[in-house]
Scaffold this motif. Structure first.
Motif, PDB file in Angstrom:
ATOM      1  N   ARG A 136       0.804  -1.229   0.000  1.00 62.51           N
ATOM      2  CA  ARG A 136       0.000   0.000   0.000  1.00 62.51           C
ATOM      3  C   ARG A 136       0.833   1.274   0.000  1.00 62.51           C
ATOM      4  O   ARG A 136       0.291   2.369  -0.128  1.00 62.51           O
ATOM      5  CB  ARG A 136      -0.944   0.003   1.219  1.00 62.51           C
ATOM      6  CG  ARG A 136      -2.054  -1.039   1.142  1.00 62.51           C
ATOM      7  CD  ARG A 136      -3.171  -0.718   2.119  1.00 62.51           C
ATOM      8  NE  ARG A 136      -2.719  -0.733   3.491  1.00 62.51           N
ATOM      9  CZ  ARG A 136      -2.760  -1.788   4.294  1.00 62.51           C
ATOM     10  NH1 ARG A 136      -3.220  -2.955   3.827  1.00 62.51           N
ATOM     11  NH2 ARG A 136      -2.343  -1.717   5.540  1.00 62.51           N
ATOM     12  N   ARG A 137       2.143   1.138   0.144  1.00 63.86           N
ATOM     13  CA  ARG A 137       2.991   2.333   0.124  1.00 63.86           C
ATOM     14  C   ARG A 137       2.933   2.971  -1.268  1.00 63.86           C
ATOM     15  O   ARG A 137       2.999   2.269  -2.280  1.00 63.86           O
ATOM     16  CB  ARG A 137       4.433   1.966   0.464  1.00 63.86           C
ATOM     17  CG  ARG A 137       4.660   1.615   1.922  1.00 63.86           C
ATOM     18  CD  ARG A 137       6.117   1.227   2.140  1.00 63.86           C
ATOM     19  NE  ARG A 137       6.414   0.992   3.533  1.00 63.86           N
ATOM     20  CZ  ARG A 137       6.860   1.914   4.377  1.00 63.86           C
ATOM     21  NH1 ARG A 137       7.032   3.156   3.938  1.00 63.86           N
ATOM     22  NH2 ARG A 137       7.113   1.622   5.625  1.00 63.86           N
ATOM     23  N   PRO A 138       2.822   4.288  -1.345  1.00 61.01           N
ATOM     24  CA  PRO A 138       2.701   4.932  -2.669  1.00 61.01           C
ATOM     25  C   PRO A 138       3.909   4.718  -3.573  1.00 61.01           C
ATOM     26  O   PRO A 138       3.784   4.754  -4.793  1.00 61.01           O
ATOM     27  CB  PRO A 138       2.529   6.420  -2.319  1.00 61.01           C
ATOM     28  CG  PRO A 138       3.036   6.561  -0.928  1.00 61.01           C
ATOM     29  CD  PRO A 138       2.753   5.263  -0.240  1.00 61.01           C
ATOM     30  N   ASP A 139       5.096   4.482  -2.971  1.00 58.47           N
ATOM     31  CA  ASP A 139       6.298   4.278  -3.782  1.00 58.47           C
ATOM     32  C   ASP A 139       6.724   2.812  -3.831  1.00 58.47           C
ATOM     33  O   ASP A 139       7.860   2.501  -4.193  1.00 58.47           O
ATOM     34  CB  ASP A 139       7.455   5.121  -3.232  1.00 58.47           C
ATOM     35  CG  ASP A 139       7.745   4.834  -1.761  1.00 58.47           C
ATOM     36  OD1 ASP A 139       6.970   4.059  -1.140  1.00 58.47           O
ATOM     37  OD2 ASP A 139       8.736   5.381  -1.231  1.00 58.47           O
ATOM     38  N   TRP A 141       6.298   0.404  -5.796  1.00 52.39           N
ATOM     39  CA  TRP A 141       6.722  -0.182  -7.060  1.00 52.39           C
ATOM     40  C   TRP A 141       7.739   0.685  -7.793  1.00 52.39           C
ATOM     41  O   TRP A 141       8.050   0.423  -8.956  1.00 52.39           O
ATOM     42  CB  TRP A 141       5.495  -0.464  -7.929  1.00 52.39           C
ATOM     43  CG  TRP A 141       4.567  -1.410  -7.249  1.00 52.39           C
ATOM     44  CD1 TRP A 141       3.419  -1.104  -6.569  1.00 52.39           C
ATOM     45  CD2 TRP A 141       4.741  -2.816  -7.111  1.00 52.39           C
ATOM     46  NE1 TRP A 141       2.863  -2.231  -6.021  1.00 52.39           N
ATOM     47  CE2 TRP A 141       3.645  -3.306  -6.347  1.00 52.39           C
ATOM     48  CE3 TRP A 141       5.701  -3.720  -7.564  1.00 52.39           C
ATOM     49  CZ2 TRP A 141       3.495  -4.648  -6.016  1.00 52.39           C
ATOM     50  CZ3 TRP A 141       5.545  -5.067  -7.244  1.00 52.39           C
ATOM     51  CH2 TRP A 141       4.458  -5.514  -6.482  1.00 52.39           C
ATOM     52  N   ASP A 142       8.270   1.683  -7.091  1.00 53.20           N
ATOM     53  CA  ASP A 142       9.334   2.492  -7.671  1.00 53.20           C
ATOM     54  C   ASP A 142      10.656   1.722  -7.661  1.00 53.20           C
ATOM     55  O   ASP A 142      10.810   0.721  -6.955  1.00 53.20           O
ATOM     56  CB  ASP A 142       9.518   3.792  -6.879  1.00 53.20           C
ATOM     57  CG  ASP A 142       8.363   4.753  -7.063  1.00 53.20           C
ATOM     58  OD1 ASP A 142       7.487   4.459  -7.901  1.00 53.20           O
ATOM     59  OD2 ASP A 142       8.324   5.778  -6.358  1.00 53.20           O
TER      60      ASP A 142
END
Length: 466
Positions: A136-139, A141-142
């Protein structure tokens, strides 16, 4: 384990049961499961629904719950690949002792083999929560930094209890990847590498794949002898020692405190590196751990590899290499060439797990469980198989290293054990050269519970001396 939900425990238990049954076999009723495992009907319903969705079970209203049939597979036409052998000649990857690595046991078999925790010992609920939060972390898949997430590198640096910082840590995809990277970075094809005898077969395979030669150093009750090490460095010209000073695999031996400093001094005098495999840092049975070689090192001699896989779960493939100086720069360069970086979601999940209070609870529970299992298996062997003599470890790790009677054939013992429904491992594959006697390795962490450990020894008892 502490912190695990009853649903996760029940799911693991039912999966183990399904492995012992044929497709179409009927499971116990909900009432029977509730009474046997002391869980609520709601929990049973949730677990059955989850296993049904996974294709493990089939529910038939009015009839019950049954083991699902395996999915049918279409037979694909295989190409003729014989030509590849000619093209690849002379460039094989020598798996060495890993050719005999444990495989998935047949239904009904009790496993005392392999190097991972049984699901009943894994922090399943905490792992699931960590993965969920990480995703759920916004990054999430960075792209991750080549060296690894700074917070995770700081965790590993702090865990060493040595004078290192996050810049000295490189995140890897588990301990085996860390070993392979370290060997390739330090050694050149044809170089001699000193290793304890016996030792971890995965390290022998990684050395062979890097075209390095393993030279055995005998292992005593207090670890390798510094005088033997000094002579081996002088005789071979080696500039690398691979060792497991803490809860050595397979023996459980701990390199004594007095020898740790001496080993470092011998290696430094030879201008040699030490690859310290610290896989068992969290596997103490009493909570205490000896200071690592890295913690004593003031010359940059030690390159330490470690992992979260052993104390957590096989598929948490997150480890680290700790190194200082030019060798660290070479390892960083290897990371960029090999695969750029380690999966960020997996790193985030590892960070979520280790920063959670549930991680400390899991490690405390694991310590108690491993201590009890070690005692139970040792007592059972003394009572039912007195001719099998466990080597005295030092209160940690996952294994018993067992010396067989002098004329026993470990391979035959393993074969007969399999016929009795018990998976064990021949000691031969742990030796880089000739074995110094007949041994088997027994994992007390691979079985479902203490009852399974005692049942395993009951099944092994008729084998005796082989």
């Amino acid at each position: 384990m502490a912190g695990d939900g009853s649903a996760a425990t029940l799911e693991s238990t039912l999966r183990d049961l399904v492995r012992t049954l044929e497709p179409g076999a009927r499971l116990p009723s909900v009432r029977e499961i509730v009474e046997r495992h002391q869980v609520s009907p709601v929990t049973v319903g949730k677990v059955v629904a989850r296993l049904s969705a996974a294709g493990v079970l089939v529910t038939r209203p009015g009839s019950g719950t049954f083991v699902a049939a395996p999915p049918a597979r279409a037979r694909a036409r295989r190409p003729d690949t014989a030509w590849q052998s000619l093209v690849l000649a002379g460039r094989s990857v020598d798996l060495g002792a890993l050719r005999e690595a444990p495989r998935d046991p047949v239904p009904g078999t009790i496993s005392l083999s392999g190097g991972y925790l049984h699901r009943s010992l894994q922090p399943l609920s905490a792992l699931a929560s960590a993965m969920s939060r990480a995703a759920r972390r916004p990054d999430a898949w960075d792209r991750a930094p080549a060296g690894g997430l700074p917070a995770l590198r700081s965790y590993f640096a702090e865990a060493t209890a040595a004078d290192v910082g996050l810049d000295d840590v490189l995140i890897t995809t588990g301990g085996q990847n860390a070993l392979a990277m370290a060997f390739r970075a330090i050694g050149a094809p044809g170089d001699a590498v000193l290793v304890e005898s016996p030792t971890y077969p995965g390290a022998l395979a990684a050395l062979a794949a890097a075209r390095l030669r393993a030279i055995p150093i005998p292992l005593g009750p207090d670890g390798i002898d510094p005088d033997d090490l000094r002579q081996a460095f002088a005789r071979t010209g080696s500039q690398l020692l691979y060792c497991q000073p803490t809860f050595h695999n397979p023996t459980g031996i701990v390199l004594s405190e007095s020898r740790r400093q001496a080993v470092l001094e011998v290696a430094h005098a030879a201008r040699a590196f030490i690859v310290e495999d610290d896989y068992a840092r969290h596997l103490s049975h009493d909570g205490g751990t000896t200071r690592s070689l890295l913690g004593h090192d003031v010359h940059g001699t030690v390159v330490q590899v470690t992992s979260l896989t052993k104390p957590a779960a096989p598929s948490l493939r997150v480890g680290a290499i700790v190194a200082r100086g030019p060798v660290a720069e070479r390892l960083q360069a290897s990371r960029r060439v090999d695969d750029f970086f380690v999966s960020r979601p997996m790193q985030e999940a590892a960070l979520e797990l280790t920063s959670s209070p549930r991680w400390a609870g899991h490690l405390n529970g694991l310590k108690r469980a491993l201590r009890d299992r070690h005692r139970i298996l040792s007592d059972a062997l003394r009572a039912r198989l007195p001719e099998w003599e466990p080597v005295a470890g030092k209160g940690g790790g996952l294994y018993l290293w067992v010396r067989l009677p002098p004329n026993a054939d470990p391979a035959e013992i393993v074969r007969r054990a399999s016929e009795q429904g018990v998976d064990i491992e021949s000691g031969q594959r742990f030796f880089p050269a000739e074995a110094d006697g007949p041994f088997v390795r027994l994992s007390f962490a691979a079985a479902a519970d203490s009852v399974a450990l005692e049942e395993a020894v009951d099944r092994l008892a008729p084998i005796g001396a082989g």
